[in-house]
Design an enzyme around this catalytic site. Structure first.
Site, PDB file in Angstrom:
ATOM      1  N   ALA B 179       0.858  -1.177   0.000  1.00 31.88           N
ATOM      2  CA  ALA B 179       0.000   0.000   0.000  1.00 31.88           C
ATOM      3  C   ALA B 179       0.903   1.239   0.000  1.00 31.88           C
ATOM      4  CB  ALA B 179      -0.905  -0.032   1.222  1.00 31.88           C
ATOM      5  N   THR B 181       1.288   4.430  -0.613  1.00 29.04           N
ATOM      6  CA  THR B 181       1.127   5.722   0.066  1.00 29.04           C
ATOM      7  C   THR B 181       1.054   5.578   1.589  1.00 29.04           C
ATOM      8  OG1 THR B 181      -1.244   5.579  -0.251  1.00 29.04           O
ATOM      9  CG2 THR B 181      -0.023   6.803  -1.909  1.00 29.04           C
ATOM     10  N   ASP B 182       0.691   4.381   2.075  1.00 30.67           N
ATOM     11  CA  ASP B 182       0.676   4.169   3.526  1.00 30.67           C
ATOM     12  C   ASP B 182       2.078   4.316   4.121  1.00 30.67           C
ATOM     13  OD1 ASP B 182      -1.966   3.604   3.282  1.00 30.67           O
ATOM     14  OD2 ASP B 182      -1.878   1.596   4.127  1.00 30.67           O
ATOM     15  N   PHE B 183       3.079   4.043   3.300  1.00 32.21           N
ATOM     16  CA  PHE B 183       4.450   4.091   3.814  1.00 32.21           C
ATOM     17  C   PHE B 183       5.102   5.440   3.549  1.00 32.21           C
ATOM     18  CE2 PHE B 183       3.601  -0.302   2.225  1.00 32.21           C
ATOM     19  CZ  PHE B 183       3.151  -0.757   3.459  1.00 32.21           C
ATOM     20  N   PRO B 186       3.353   8.839   5.989  1.00 34.72           N
ATOM     21  CA  PRO B 186       3.781   9.092   7.377  1.00 34.72           C
ATOM     22  C   PRO B 186       4.985  10.030   7.501  1.00 34.72           C
ATOM     23  CG  PRO B 186       3.285   6.783   7.116  1.00 34.72           C
ATOM     24  CD  PRO B 186       3.251   7.393   5.733  1.00 34.72           C
TER      25      PRO B 186
END
Lengths: 422, 424
Positions: B179, B181-183, B186
């Site tokens: 995923a 953009t999840d990484f 942040p």
């Protein structure tokens, strides 16, 4: 994004000297948006990255590199030659009034010039020196030559990206690992800054791009640690355990992403049931699929490649009859976990980004035109991000900073120029 | 609880910051993870009645599914204390408000509107904690017509353009394995919170932060987006080709699925590579001497160089090329990174930490080191593991009050867990 000169940003009181190159310059640009005064220090003649395209109106010119602009908008710019003694003296004077220095030279380079952390801290004990390099400041590979491609390979991301029957892939020509590591450096800097506000002391930050990239690896570290499962590239299928499911499906006018799931996730069970209902409404759902129990049968233990292929076949056939827009709008309204695979034109026309005012138009007076940039990367109610200036021309702020702020007499400036220091 | 944790925390850079973390899945917890890792006291609010989806995903210890038996959840929630609260009950909401009153930072990444529905929106929270920093993260932001369209980083990566540009010209897009953009988001979110904390220290003012994961991540594609606006060009899939270097790809080496990345930027680097290959006849072709010429013959040069690399191991190619100042790297699998990469071992990024149920397992440490300050990462929590510490020590509740909380369904326990349906 506020295009003004107000001083109310979260980091407005702080000055940053930015010695980084290429996509690693992103960090300074982001800090400038928080209000910091970021001075890009280029070698005489300008950064090497100014020669990288794409160029504005496709005119190759160091003052028209969109690549360089993207990472250096909102900074002031000076030229300074750290290879000369005069240049280093000027730099040391700048250090006295600076709060942060960002640099991406090979490890030890600044120290060899007499500008290592200890030397700089003796001039300004509160200084935070932030170094970003492919492998960090220490370790056997610290001095290796590198590029974004090798960084993508060294952090494990390349091995996981691509089709199983072809070589690994990078993500287009825009450096990904470097830029994301540069944004992580921003977080590192602000942690050190928070501590400095208590201790009054700066420190040296050592960020490894390889380590930073490992943050992108989904659960692969945990899979190897606990299950001795070494993830491979699968053409973009996904799954945390059990058989893999396809993510990307061709549709009428391009591609769409569909997340299929079930088991213990209520949201995914509902999404899958809604998808089948949507297919049924178009008479495209086979009877067995209408009766499929997503909650109890779409679980790791029961998912075989055969079952997934059987489920995916009618879904793929159905999605081919829909456009990207239909899939995002109607699909999403039905609670299905979908998204269009947007290209740059789709992104530019995206109603959500337009409604949020994401696109920022900045006047470039010497071009007589406005150029469109990405806008605020975060929305802060009390200290909105602000973009106060277009990217600097080469040495644009030499006079403003050297004469105006550092009070260097005109005659000395001329001498420094002749000596190749600025 | 390990007391050494607390000792290390008091000397850490973010010591004293208190975070009420209502985030779940990956993007939110990974944002807050920076704060806990560097000394903030982070209370992760979760519930047995609706466990975090991260707890439903493998890999599991010994392959046995279990809410507290997987490694991915604790990884993203490392350095936080878990308190189990059902905010949908009146008692649970009361406890959530108590925690919010205690906190400097309140964070969430639910669909925009959800926190408001629970009476925990910024306007509600500001009334009881005017100086709070209220961070929220969502797929496309908390305002705008699509704000309720939430989803995972797989979809956000497609929305933001990453998926479209990854792949071969003759095939469809290749979504990233995770995923994406999840990484990425942040890095931007944590910085926003820290900038707001710095501002609050100067002025005493808190604020609301709204991060759109698709917006922040789009900075990674900024030059391509600007190319569209300025020149009308739509970046397509180009394999590993880039305009500024050639060859620029991954070359096959000896061994199963073994590759080496090679990036040639200058003509000098090309000459050096030819020398390493023993200057074969083909390499003397005049066209190959310049970047433009090599770009025009990219496919044939790939095959010719591959003929050379495929008789060497990836390590041999990396060693030879880097010694000649040519950027090169083994295409490292995760197992290679964790077991064979001597540089990684020397840097100590991977570290074993003791989880209360799984036992010792590997955590990803910080990607940056400070010359003076230390991080204080500790293992991720089991569900509700720190209820006593959070309710009694941090919030000052009595045994009697905690018992009432459990009785009223505000504090959830293992008895509230539904049997696990299996991973999704």
């Amino acid at each position: 994004m506020d295009v003004s000169n107000d001083e109310s940003g979260a980091l407005s009181p702080y000055r940053i000297l930015d010695l980084t190159e290429g996509p690693l310059s992103l960090c300074g640009k982001l800090l400038a948006d928080f209000g910091a005064d970021v001075i890009k220090v280029e070698k005489p003649g300008g950064d090497t990255a100014r020669t990288i395209g794409p160029f504005y109106r496709d005119i190759p010119d160091p003052e028209k590199s969109l690549f360089w602009w993207a990472y250096n908008v909102n900074k002031r710019g000076i030229t300074l030659n750290l290879e000369t003694a005069d240049g280093r003296d000027l730099f040391k004077q700048l250090v006295k009034t600076s709060d942060f220095i960002l640099e991406s030279y090979p490890p030890g380079h600044l120290a060899r010039l007499g500008l290592g952390y200890d030397a700089l801290a003796s001039i300004n004990p509160g200084l935070i020196l932030a170094s970003i390099t492919p492998y960090g400041q220490t370790g056997p590979k610290a001095d290796y030559p590198w590029s974004d491609l090798t960084a993508w390979a060294s952090c494990g991301a390349a091995y996981l990206t691509g089709d199983a029957d072809r070589p690994p892939l990078c993500m287009g020509f825009i450096p990904q690992i470097s830029a994301q590591a540069s944004s992580e450096l921003m977080t590192a800097i602000l942690i050190a800054h928070y501590e400095r506000e208590m201790s009054g002391l700066g420190q040296h930050i050592d960020l490894s791009i390889q380590d930073s990239g490992i943050g992108l690896l989904q659960a692969s570290v945990e899979a190897w640690d606990l299950a001795k499962l070494d993830y491979k590239r699968t053409g973009g299928s996904w799954g945390t355990s059990g058989a893999l499911r396809r993510l990307s499906f061709e549709c009428k006018d391009g591609y769409a992403i569909l997340l299929q799931g079930g088991g213990g996730s209520i949201r995914m069970v509902k999404a899958s049931e809604s998808l089948v209902q949507w297919m049924a409404d178009s008479n495209m759902a086979p009877d067995w699929l209408k009766k499929f129990d997503w909650e109890n049968d779409y679980v790791t233990e029961k998912l075989s490649e055969e079952l997934i292929a059987r489920i995916e076949e009618p879904i793929a056939r159905f999605l081919l009859t829909k456009t990207k827009k239909e899939i995002y709008q109607e699909g999403w309204d039905r609670g299905i976990m979908v998204a269009p695979v947007n290209d740059m034109a789709d992104i530019a026309a995206d109603q959500q980004l337009i409604a949020r005012g994401f696109w920022l138009e900045l006047e470039h007076p010497e071009l007589g035109e406005k150029v469109t940039y990405c806008g605020p990367f975060t929305r802060m109610s009390e200290t909105p991000l602000s973009c106060r200036r277009r990217p600097p021309l080469i040495g644009e702020h030499n006079i403003e900073i050297y004469s105006g702020e550092m009070r260097i007499p005109a005659a000395s400036l001329t001498a420094l120029k002749s000596a190749g220091a600025i | 609880m390990d007391m050494t944790d607390k000792k290390a925390r008091s000397a850490s850079p973010l010591s004293g910051i208190k975070v009420a973390n209502f985030c779940w899945i990956a993007a939110g917890p990974l944002t807050i993870r920076y704060l806990g890792m560097w000394g903030a006291t982070v209370v992760r609010v979760e519930s047995h009645t609706r466990p975090d989806l991260m707890r439903l995903q493998g890999p599991y210890r010994d392959g046995v599914p279990g809410y507290n038996n997987n490694a991915w959840g604790p990884q993203v929630n490392s350095s936080s204390y878990s308190a189990s609260i059902n905010i949908q009950t009146p008692k649970g909401k009361e406890l959530a408000l108590k925690l919010i009153r205690w906190a400097d930072v309140v964070a969430s990444n639910f669909a925009p509107g959800q926190m408001e529905k629970w009476g925990l929106g910024y306007e509600d929270v500001k009334k009881i904690n005017p100086e709070v920093i209220y961070y929220r993260s969502s797929q496309v932001g908390a305002t705008g017509p699509n704000r309720t369209r939430t989803g995972s980083g797989f979809e956000a990566a497609a929305l933001a353009g990453f998926t479209h540009v990854t792949g071969w010209p003759d095939r469809g897009p290749v979504p990233y394995i995770g995923a994406f953009t999840d990484f990425v988001s942040p890095r931007f979110g944590a910085a926003s919170i820290l900038a707001a904390l710095s501002y609050r220290r100067r002025t005493g003012k808190g604020q609301e932060i709204d991060e759109s994961q698709a917006e922040s991540a789009s900075y990674l594609l900024a030059p391509a987006i600007m190319d569209y606006f300025a020149n009308g060009r739509i970046l397509g899939r180009q394999g590993n080709a880039v305009p500024y270097a050639s060859p620029h790809s991954f070359f096959p080496c000896v061994g199963d699925d073994s590759w080496c990345a090679i990036a040639i930027f200058s003509d000098q680097q090309w000459t050096a590579l030819c020398r390493l290959m023993g200057e074969p006849e083909w390499s003397r072709k005049e066209q190959y001497a310049t970047l433009l010429g090599r770009k025009q013959a990219e496919a044939e040069i790939y095959d010719l160089v591959a003929q050379w690399t495929k008789h060497k191991t990836a390590e041999e190619v990396e060693t030879m090329l880097t010694a000649a100042e040519i950027p090169a790297s083994v295409v490292e699998s995760t197992a290679y990174l964790m077991e064979k990469d001597a540089h990684m071992r020397a840097r100590g990024f991977f570290r074993p930490l003791k989880h209360s149920v799984i036992g010792e397992h590997i955590y990803r440490g910080p990607a940056f080191k400070f010359s003076r300050s230390q991080d204080c990462q500790f293992a991720g929590p089991a569900l509700g593991e720190h209820n006593d510490y959070v309710f009694k020590t941090l919030l000052g509740m009595t045994d009697q009050e905690v018992a009432e909380g459990i009785n009223d369904g505000g504090i959830t326990t293992d008895a509230d867990l539904a049997p696990m349906k299996g991973a999704f």
